[in-house]
Design a protein around this motif. Structure first.
Motif, short mmCIF file in Angstrom:
data_model
loop_
_atom_site.label_atom_id
_atom_site.label_comp_id
_atom_site.label_asym_id
_atom_site.label_seq_id
_atom_site.Cartn_x
_atom_site.Cartn_y
_atom_site.Cartn_z
N ASP A 38 0.81 -1.22 0.00
CA ASP A 38 0.00 0.00 0.00
C ASP A 38 0.85 1.27 0.00
O ASP A 38 0.40 2.32 -0.46
N LYS A 39 2.08 1.17 0.50
CA LYS A 39 3.00 2.32 0.54
C LYS A 39 3.82 2.45 -0.74
O LYS A 39 4.65 3.34 -0.85
N GLY A 40 3.63 1.52 -1.70
CA GLY A 40 4.36 1.57 -2.96
C GLY A 40 5.60 0.70 -3.01
O GLY A 40 6.39 0.77 -3.94
N VAL A 41 5.76 -0.15 -2.01
CA VAL A 41 6.92 -1.04 -1.94
C VAL A 41 6.66 -2.30 -2.76
O VAL A 41 5.56 -2.84 -2.74
N LYS A 42 7.69 -2.75 -3.48
CA LYS A 42 7.65 -4.05 -4.14
C LYS A 42 8.26 -5.05 -3.18
O LYS A 42 9.44 -4.93 -2.82
#
Length: 95
Positions: A38-42
């Protein structure tokens, strides 16, 4: 408390990678993974205790309020077989 999780992630917006642990903040590994996504982390690798060896990163004490950043670096994490490395910090994956 049996909810120790370790995730290796890559944040493309800043071109940084990291190893981060949770020991009490999340009840399930998928909750921890979803939070980071949700924070944009892969999420590169995600494991619960028992499915990885701690390597040269010792187990952290329980903490139900915070995540524990264990290592960070520019670029992608290094994956060499079952070993994950970020800025000299390593751990091994189990099947």
């Amino acid at each position: 408390m049996n909810n120790y999780f370790r995730i290796t992630g890559y944040y493309p917006q800043a071109d940084v990678c990291f190893i981060i642990d949770s020991y009490g903040k999340f009840n399930e590994l998928y909750d921890f993974s979803s939070y980071l996504i949700d924070k944009g982390v892969k999420v590169v690798k995600a494991r619960a205790e028992g499915r990885f060896d701690f390597g040269n990163i010792p187990k952290a004490p329980p903490d139900n309020a915070y995540l524990i950043l264990r290592a960070c670096d520019k670029g992608q994490p290094t994956l060499n077989g079952n070993t994950v490395e970020v800025n000299g910090k390593t751990y091994s994956l189990r099947s």
